[in-house]
Design an enzyme around this catalytic site. Structure first.
Site, PDB file in Angstrom:
ATOM      1  N   GLU A 143      -5.686   0.976  -1.376  1.00  0.00           N
ATOM      2  CA  GLU A 143      -4.572   0.657  -0.481  1.00  0.00           C
ATOM      3  C   GLU A 143      -4.854   1.024   0.973  1.00  0.00           C
ATOM      4  O   GLU A 143      -4.285   0.422   1.890  1.00  0.00           O
ATOM      5  CB  GLU A 143      -3.288   1.325  -0.959  1.00  0.00           C
ATOM      6  N   PHE A 186       7.483   9.119 -13.140  1.00  0.00           N
ATOM      7  CA  PHE A 186       6.096   8.676 -13.069  1.00  0.00           C
ATOM      8  C   PHE A 186       5.858   7.831 -11.802  1.00  0.00           C
ATOM      9  O   PHE A 186       6.596   6.905 -11.529  1.00  0.00           O
ATOM     10  CB  PHE A 186       5.740   7.853 -14.315  1.00  0.00           C
ATOM     11  N   GLN A 187       4.824   8.174 -11.088  1.00  0.00           N
ATOM     12  CA  GLN A 187       4.449   7.500  -9.843  1.00  0.00           C
ATOM     13  C   GLN A 187       5.585   7.459  -8.819  1.00  0.00           C
ATOM     14  O   GLN A 187       5.721   6.497  -8.063  1.00  0.00           O
ATOM     15  CB  GLN A 187       3.903   6.092 -10.112  1.00  0.00           C
ATOM     16  N   LYS A 231      12.721  -0.214  -7.422  1.00  0.00           N
ATOM     17  CA  LYS A 231      12.481  -1.277  -8.399  1.00  0.00           C
ATOM     18  C   LYS A 231      13.787  -1.980  -8.792  1.00  0.00           C
ATOM     19  O   LYS A 231      13.810  -3.205  -8.950  1.00  0.00           O
ATOM     20  CB  LYS A 231      11.805  -0.699  -9.642  1.00  0.00           C
ATOM     21  N   MET A 246     -22.400  11.456  14.909  1.00  0.00           N
ATOM     22  CA  MET A 246     -21.675  12.084  16.012  1.00  0.00           C
ATOM     23  C   MET A 246     -21.461  13.572  15.726  1.00  0.00           C
ATOM     24  O   MET A 246     -21.544  14.404  16.633  1.00  0.00           O
ATOM     25  CB  MET A 246     -20.338  11.385  16.243  1.00  0.00           C
TER      26      MET A 246
END
Lengths: 613, 191
Positions: free
Chosen positions: A91, A153-154, A203, A515
């Site tokens: 993501e 969950f999640q 949802k 760097m």
């Protein structure tokens, strides 16, 4: 913004009679802007369908995303809408792609993720967009509203997490609120000083059905920041300062592009004969080949730019925010100069540098008001003194030196510029190669350099380039990336293949986190702790994805390799095995003043000098 | 130095977090914060007092305005204003020493709003120093104070509406009669 009439009437009609077929889910070019039919009466849609219908109405034809449990209703409804979905591999990539899409096109980029880890993975990409003021809208799903706050969950509090790194964010738990909220999100993202907006949708809101009326969901009129302030007095003072200055410098930043003030800045520079220094994100806002262009200022800016700033008696800051990488030590920054600051964000005024005149407003509008007050002036003495400094430095410029058998990143980037004629979008990662790109690739056009300036996000280049290419399929896109940053998001190579995206990847491979190694060399007694980097064979890695590529070890091979990449029909990877311990010069150590510059040392074994030949 | 900001914010979930978060990020402690409904439906009014340098004030105000849910921000600074704080103080008091506390309350123009056999509650409104004064006197007797609940400062400019507030609310400018103090207030804002 002219998108009002574009709501997807086809989807509305389809949804209302229940027989839904995909308009053309496999044809990414099916664009919403093609359907200019006026709106059908409000239709009943699910929240999931409303997400897409609203996006289409806002002119979105492409999104970058990754599905999951809570966002599934939206993915299930996607087939009914003319939106191209690009499946990312992580993501973070989705957020960077939306960001790259926006930087290349000026439009709002859209990223989509599921709840929990899907949404937290977006965070680095959102912060990147925030620090560089890039308009993106991130849509995340969350668990059903009755489960919010239960550690389901999640489930994660993504609006809480992203609060400090978004311009604004929303939690939506009713289907009726989806369209107005999304439209408001787009307005916020692209108005004023742009930035990322996150909309978290539960949802149950996706699953509920409600009336959809795109027009009725229009946000209230945009309210400009109440502290914007441009008045006659300020304009007159600015004009007077410019008229009386002997050694003025324009400092042009990202705001030049954001407000579309390229012409105005150019007119100001030409009419009053004022040289223009650019910030990293300002590159391209003023043509590099213009005689008044000084190039990039700041930590790795050219010596003549920084000394011009230190010597100046007037700085005209246009859409830039005096970042610490630009100013160096504030107590010794441009002490002889009066300062005019033209800036859209009132909270930037006097933040780092105290200014004498602040014109707080959109840069283009302010310059349109200021320009009639500016008359021609003779800047030749000042310009000549800067020009003399340029000449003195040119002998030490690595690109002017003959081929010594070593391959230098600066050569590679200079050749890349020469061969593309500068007509490419270059997307860089963060580190040495980024600075060499800024120094050696001359940008003539806005939106041709895409780079993470504010946050300095390694791993940005590859996904951002995908977004840029999707936004501008007709443009040649080059990724310039280090071996370290490339490995942070290299999984997106698979996205390139799946989506058939033609970009060219130039890995500047020096076997170090370059760097950081440079800082260790300069400031930590060459203690190269955790910077030597073992990498896979990037050509083989590309090959495993079905992407052709080749390694380049000599300067003489660069041209042919670049040609091979450019003429390939698909993506192509070049692994440039460059000098391992080269450093970016000049360098102003963090916290030092602009004139306290580290130059290429006389006895550096890596140094090539004009008398070596 | 102490600064007092008065802001109108949307009355919806999460708004206070956004305001507080701005100060958190700058590592500025909020001395007091009072929020309640305002004269406008859907808008809450808050008074926030914090310690900040003079230079930081402009940026804080500008940053508050950048919050999507913030409708107006006023930096009260030294403008003529009325400031009040409400305190509820529960003190241990038996029938024998009640009278003494009644007298104290009288002196401070406070009220007794609850009375039981062991304790009573004093309600007091006033400027901060006056409330501090009462608390100090009550503390002279060890263990007498059982609980203190203070509202934090509430501030309102004297005189008419500040013009910027009126503008932000979308009221026609013509309706605004700027008296002297409002003009003074506007002058403060320009600084």
């Amino acid at each position: 913004m002219g998108h009002k009439g574009n709501a997807n009437t086809k989807a509305n009609a389809n949804a209302s009679n229940g027989s839904i077929t995909a308009p053309n889910a496999t044809a990414p070019s099916a664009s919403a802007s093609g359907s200019h039919t006026h709106l059908t009466p409000p239709a009943k849609l699910t929240g999931a369908e409303i997400i897409w219908a609203t996006l289409v109405g806002e002119g979105v034809d492409t999104v970058f995303g990754y599905p999951g449990g809570t966002i599934l209703p939206a993915y299930d409804a996607l087939r009914k809408f003319p939106v191209r979905h690009i499946l990312v591999r992580h993501e973070q990539g989705a957020a960077h792609m939306a960001d790259g899409y926006s930087r290349a096109s000026g439009k709002v980029g859209v990223a989509i993720a599921t709840s929990g880890p899907g949404s937290t993975n977006l965070v680095t990409g959102i912060a990147t967009a925030m620090l560089d003021s890039i308009p993106i809208v991130c849509i995340t799903a969350n668990v059903s509203s009755k489960l919010l706050g239960t550690d389901a969950f999640q489930e994660v509090d993504i609006t809480g997490i992203t609060l400090p790194v978004t311009k604004h964010n929303f939690l939506v738990n009713r289907a009726e609120d989806i369209a107005p909220t999304l439209r408001h999100a787009f307005q916020i993202a692209r108005s004023g000083r742009p930035g990322p907006v996150l909309v978290d949708i539960t949802k149950d809101a996706e699953q509920a059905t409600t009336e959809f009326d795109f027009e009725a969901a229009k946000p209230r009129p945009y309210r400009p920041h109440p502290m914007l302030h441009v008045d006659d007095l300020g304009l007159a003072q600015a004009a007077e300062l410019i008229r009386n200055s002997k050694r003025p410098v324009i400092l042009a930043g990202h705001g030049v592009m954001e407000s579309g003030a390229m012409e105005q800045v150019r007119t100001l520079a030409e009419r009053a004969q004022i040289p223009v220094g650019l910030t990293l994100l300002g590159l391209g806002g003023f043509p590099a080949s213009h005689p008044l262009c000084l190039g990039m200022m700041g930590m790795h800016g050219e010596s003549w730019v920084n000394s011009a700033i230190q010597d100046a008696d007037l700085l005209i800051a246009c859409g830039m925010r005096f970042d610490d990488r630009v100013t160096g030590k504030l107590a010794e920054y441009a002490l002889k100069a009066k300062k005019i600051h033209i800036e859209v964000d009132p909270s930037e005024i006097n933040k780092n540098v105290k200014v004498d005149v602040a014109l707080v407003g959109d840069l283009r509008e302010v310059l349109d008001q200021l320009l009639p007050r500016i008359s021609g002036r003779d800047g030749s003495t000042w310009l000549k003194s800067i020009e003399a400094k340029k000449g003195a430095v040119a002998v030490h410029d690595i690109k002017n030196l003959p081929d010594s058998g070593h391959l230098y990143a600066a050569h590679v980037i200079h050749d890349l510029w020469r061969m593309t004629g500068g007509n490419a979008i270059v997307v860089t990662d963060v580190g040495q190669h980024q600075m060499w790109e800024a120094q050696y690739f001359r940008h003539e056009q806005p939106r041709t350099l895409i780079t993470s300036g504010g946050l300095g996000t390694m791993g940005f280049a590859l996904p951002a380039a995908i977004g840029a290419k999707v936004a501008c399929p007709e443009k040649e896109v080059w990724v310039v990336v280090g071996d370290g940053g490339f490995q942070m998001t290299a999984a997106e190579l698979a996205t390139i293949v799946q989506e058939k995206i033609k970009i060219n990847i130039a890995v500047i491979n020096n076997g170090y986190l370059g760097m950081v190694r440079q800082w260790q060399e300069f400031f930590y007694e060459r203690n190269y702790e955790a910077t030597p980097l073992v990498s896979p064979d990037f050509v083989k890695l590309a090959d495993a994805h079905g992407i052709p590529g080749r390694a380049v070890r000599k300067r003489s091979e660069v041209e042919e390799a670049v040609n091979a990449a450019r003429s390939a029909t698909g993506a192509y990877l070049l692994n440039f095995m460059v000098e391992k311990e080269d450093s970016v010069y000049p360098m102003i150590p963090a916290g030092s003043a602009l004139h306290e510059m580290i130059r290429r040392p006389e006895k550096d074994p890596l140094e090539e000098r004009a008398d070596d030949k | 130095m102490l600064h007092t900001f008065v802001a109108y914010v949307e009355d919806r979930p999460g708004v206070l977090t956004r305001v507080a978060s701005l100060f958190r990020r700058l590592n500025i402690n909020i001395n007091s914060l009072t929020v309640g409904r305002s004269e406008r439906p859907g808008l809450s009014r808050l008074t926030l007092v914090c310690e900040a340098s003079a230079e930081a004030v402009h940026r804080i105000r500008a940053s508050l305005f950048k919050l999507e849910n913030v409708v107006d921000v006023d930096d009260i600074a030294q403008a003529p204003s009325v400031t009040r704080e409400l305190a509820l103080i529960k003190v241990a008091a038996s029938p024998r020493n009640r009278a003494q506390i009644f007298d104290l309350a009288e002196v401070f123009r406070a009220r007794i709003v609850d009375l039981t056999s062991e304790s009573l509650i004093i309600e007091m409104t006033g400027v901060e120093s006056k409330i501090e004064g009462l608390i100090e006197i009550l503390r002279e007797d060890d263990g007498r104070i059982l609980e203190i609940c203070r509202s934090g400062k509430m501030t309102m400019r004297r005189g008419h509406h500040v013009s910027s507030v009126v503008r932000a609310m979308g009221v026609a400018e013509a309706a605004v009669e700027e008296d002297e103090s409002a003009v003074e207030g506007a002058a403060d804002e320009v600084q």
